[in-house]
Scaffold this motif. Structure first.
Motif, PDB file in Angstrom:
ATOM      1  N   ILE A  25      -6.662  -6.475   3.484  1.00  0.00           N
ATOM      2  CA  ILE A  25      -6.996  -5.707   4.697  1.00  0.00           C
ATOM      3  C   ILE A  25      -8.398  -6.106   5.166  1.00  0.00           C
ATOM      4  O   ILE A  25      -8.650  -6.356   6.351  1.00  0.00           O
ATOM      5  CB  ILE A  25      -6.980  -4.192   4.408  1.00  0.00           C
ATOM      6  N   ALA A  47      -7.707  -2.848   9.636  1.00  0.00           N
ATOM      7  CA  ALA A  47      -8.164  -1.751   8.768  1.00  0.00           C
ATOM      8  C   ALA A  47      -7.927  -0.396   9.428  1.00  0.00           C
ATOM      9  O   ALA A  47      -8.059  -0.246  10.640  1.00  0.00           O
ATOM     10  CB  ALA A  47      -9.631  -1.922   8.435  1.00  0.00           C
ATOM     11  N   GLY A  48      -7.579   0.565   8.617  1.00  0.00           N
ATOM     12  CA  GLY A  48      -7.333   1.914   9.110  1.00  0.00           C
ATOM     13  C   GLY A  48      -8.637   2.655   9.287  1.00  0.00           C
ATOM     14  O   GLY A  48      -9.242   3.113   8.324  1.00  0.00           O
ATOM     15  N   LYS A 110     -11.884   5.306  -2.695  1.00  0.00           N
ATOM     16  CA  LYS A 110     -11.601   4.092  -3.456  1.00  0.00           C
ATOM     17  C   LYS A 110     -12.366   4.123  -4.780  1.00  0.00           C
ATOM     18  O   LYS A 110     -11.832   3.790  -5.830  1.00  0.00           O
ATOM     19  CB  LYS A 110     -12.030   2.877  -2.617  1.00  0.00           C
ATOM     20  N   TRP A 134      -0.892   1.325  -0.985  1.00  0.00           N
ATOM     21  CA  TRP A 134      -2.168   0.888  -0.421  1.00  0.00           C
ATOM     22  C   TRP A 134      -2.698  -0.264  -1.286  1.00  0.00           C
ATOM     23  O   TRP A 134      -2.765  -0.155  -2.525  1.00  0.00           O
ATOM     24  CB  TRP A 134      -3.159   2.054  -0.367  1.00  0.00           C
ATOM     25  N   ASN A 184      -0.253   5.481   3.241  1.00  0.00           N
ATOM     26  CA  ASN A 184      -0.787   4.226   3.760  1.00  0.00           C
ATOM     27  C   ASN A 184      -0.099   3.144   2.926  1.00  0.00           C
ATOM     28  O   ASN A 184      -0.285   3.134   1.714  1.00  0.00           O
ATOM     29  CB  ASN A 184      -2.304   4.198   3.529  1.00  0.00           C
ATOM     30  N   LYS A 248     -11.143   9.616   6.995  1.00  0.00           N
ATOM     31  CA  LYS A 248     -10.133   9.542   8.052  1.00  0.00           C
ATOM     32  C   LYS A 248     -10.126  10.803   8.906  1.00  0.00           C
ATOM     33  O   LYS A 248      -9.986  10.730  10.116  1.00  0.00           O
ATOM     34  CB  LYS A 248      -8.749   9.316   7.449  1.00  0.00           C
ATOM     35  N   ARG A 384       1.965  -3.982   8.982  1.00  0.00           N
ATOM     36  CA  ARG A 384       1.358  -2.678   9.247  1.00  0.00           C
ATOM     37  C   ARG A 384       0.463  -2.764  10.463  1.00  0.00           C
ATOM     38  O   ARG A 384      -0.337  -3.686  10.598  1.00  0.00           O
ATOM     39  CB  ARG A 384       0.502  -2.233   8.051  1.00  0.00           C
TER      40      ARG A 384
HETATM   41  N1  GLU Z   1      -8.058   2.438   3.754  1.00  0.00           N
HETATM   42  C1  GLU Z   1      -8.197   1.643   4.921  1.00  0.00           C
HETATM   43  C2  GLU Z   1      -6.979   0.769   5.157  1.00  0.00           C
HETATM   44  O1  GLU Z   1      -6.031   0.820   4.430  1.00  0.00           O
HETATM   45  C3  GLU Z   1      -9.481   0.867   4.918  1.00  0.00           C
HETATM   46  C4  GLU Z   1      -9.478  -0.429   4.163  1.00  0.00           C
HETATM   47  C5  GLU Z   1      -9.852  -0.292   2.756  1.00  0.00           C
HETATM   48  O2  GLU Z   1     -10.579   0.639   2.407  1.00  0.00           O
HETATM   49  O3  GLU Z   1      -9.434  -1.137   1.980  1.00  0.00           O
HETATM   50  O4  GLU Z   1      -6.972   0.046   6.105  1.00  0.00           O
END
Ligand code: GLU
Length: 409
Positions: A25, A47-48, A110, A134, A184, A248, A384
């Motif tokens: 991502i 990226a989310g 994370k 994820w 996710n 988020k 996605r």
């Molecule tokens: N959690 C978000 C995503 O899945 C941000 C990217 C990440 O933290 O790895 O896009």
């Protein structure tokens, strides 16, 4: 001798990361950002990250904290004030009661998950991960020396784990089951009844712990009610880590604050890992998170309604493209659509799109739309889209994808 010196100078990564790359991502995000900087009009659906700015009252809270001198190390795993706010949040929103020493705060959810895996996994310990997952779940497990046990949960299963598949995957080496609702990348959510079927299995296997990633709790549509495993089955609470964060819900991705509630012994073990890595989360970010959790919450609902409109726009737009099939997600701000119907086709320059990675790379390279292939989430052929961006950009991206697909032969 010269050879010895030369080979001694060569970089050799530790084996624990040799099979793992930078999160795909983030890689796609960096590549898309570089293309944008070079002048290309790239639309980034990678990226989310909510496109809204962090609300002003939260920013003001952080500025006041700086002025008040809250710029020093804090308590290792969260300030008492923030922990109190998290306890109140868990009680009020989820009906979960935690004591102060059952709460941890880290630099993003994370890091919470990373701390938990580092604190609990021995080599060969297994972690069950419903797939698509994820991206970082499986890599974190591997860095910690564990073995990810991936259970495919495809479109036909609504991207949800079934009790049969769960039970079949449990072995004496299973340490954790990772759950994420809304999910996710799929946006699929578990109702209390869905969770009940899984918790009924889990009560029979007391050695299996649950990591419930509730990061998208507030982003649920069409009246879908949120639930979390420790609340659905209180007998699991003393082996469940309930993970959440402010990124988020409050558009605070860059502030990096995640938190969790869990059994005291686990939280204490996680604090050992944190003490040897980051010492504590940022003091200023914790002050901002405190304001977010204790301030007015209307913003969360308002944003959710905006996201719902965008979900509908993207789902309808994708389903209108021949070869693309997009199930309607219950929550989060992602669609996870199948591109099976376009694979095997040829682009105008003669390249055959064999995989979802090819499809996404082609759309980025030649049509300026950045998306993440399903392969990165363990399930192909999908892609996605993070639709936490403006309607205008989403419409342009959809018409670019549709126009691009039309050129395939
Ligand atoms: N959690 C978000 C995503 O899945 C941000 C990217 C990440 O933290 O790895 O896009």
């Amino acid at each position: 001798m010269a050879d010895v010196i030369a080979s001694g100078a060569a970089f050799r990564p530790a084996s624990r990361i040799s099979a793992i790359g930078v999160s795909e991502i983030l890689q796609i995000g960096m590549r898309a950002a570089a293309l944008k900087r070079s002048g290309r009009d790239v639309i980034i659906l990678g990226a989310g990250e909510p496109d809204f700015d962090t609300p002003d009252f939260i920013k003001e809270g952080a500025i006041s904290a700086i002025r008040a001198g809250q710029t020093k190390y804090t308590n290792l795993d969260g300030t008492p004030e923030l922990k109190a706010a998290i306890i109140a949040k868990f009680r009020q929103d989820n009906g979960l009661d935690y004591a102060t020493d059952e709460i941890t705060v880290s630099t993003g959810a994370k890091q919470v998950i990373y701390n938990a895996m580092m604190a609990t996994l021995d080599p060969g310990d297994e972690v069950i991960i419903p797939t698509p997952y994820w991206v970082s779940y499986s890599d974190i497990v591997q860095i910690a020396g564990g073995v990810p046990v991936l259970i495919p949960c495809g479109k036909e299963a609504g991207f949800r784990l079934t009790p049969e598949r769960l039970e079949a995957a449990i072995t004496p080496r299973t340490r954790w089951l990772m759950l994420n609702s809304p999910s996710n990348p799929s946006g699929a959510a578990y109702s209390p009844e869905d969770y009940r079927k899984l918790t009924d299995v889990l009560v029979r296997y007391p050695h299996v712990w649950v990591m419930a990633d509730d990061m998208y709790e507030h982003i649920l549509y069409d009246g879908f009610a949120f639930s979390t495993p420790a609340a659905v089955e209180p007998r699991l609470k003393d082996r469940t880590l309930t993970v959440n964060g402010v990124s988020k819900s409050y558009a605070m991705t860059g502030w990096r604050i995640g938190y969790a509630g869990g059994p005291k012994a686990l939280i204490k073990a996680m604090s050992v890992v944190q003490s040897q890595s980051t010492s504590c989360p940022s003091s200023v970010s914790q002050a901002a998170a405190l304001v977010a959790l204790t301030g007015p919450q209307e913003i969360v609902k308002e944003r959710c309604l905006d996201f719902q409109k965008r979900r509908d726009l993207v789902v309808d737009g994708l389903n209108a493209i021949p070869g693309i099939e997009c199930p309607k997600p219950e929550g989060a701000f992602y669609t996870f659509a199948s591109c099976a119907g376009v694979l095997g086709k040829k682009t105008p320059s003669g390249k055959v799109l064999e995989t979802d990675r090819d499809f996404c790379a082609w759309l980025l390279d030649e049509h300026d739309v950045a998306m993440v292939p399903g392969t990165a989430f363990g399930l192909a052929p999908f892609f996605r889209i993070s639709y936490a961006t403006s309607e205008k950009e989403l419409k342009t991206a959809l018409s670019r994808i549709a126009a691009a697909v039309e050129t395939l032969a």
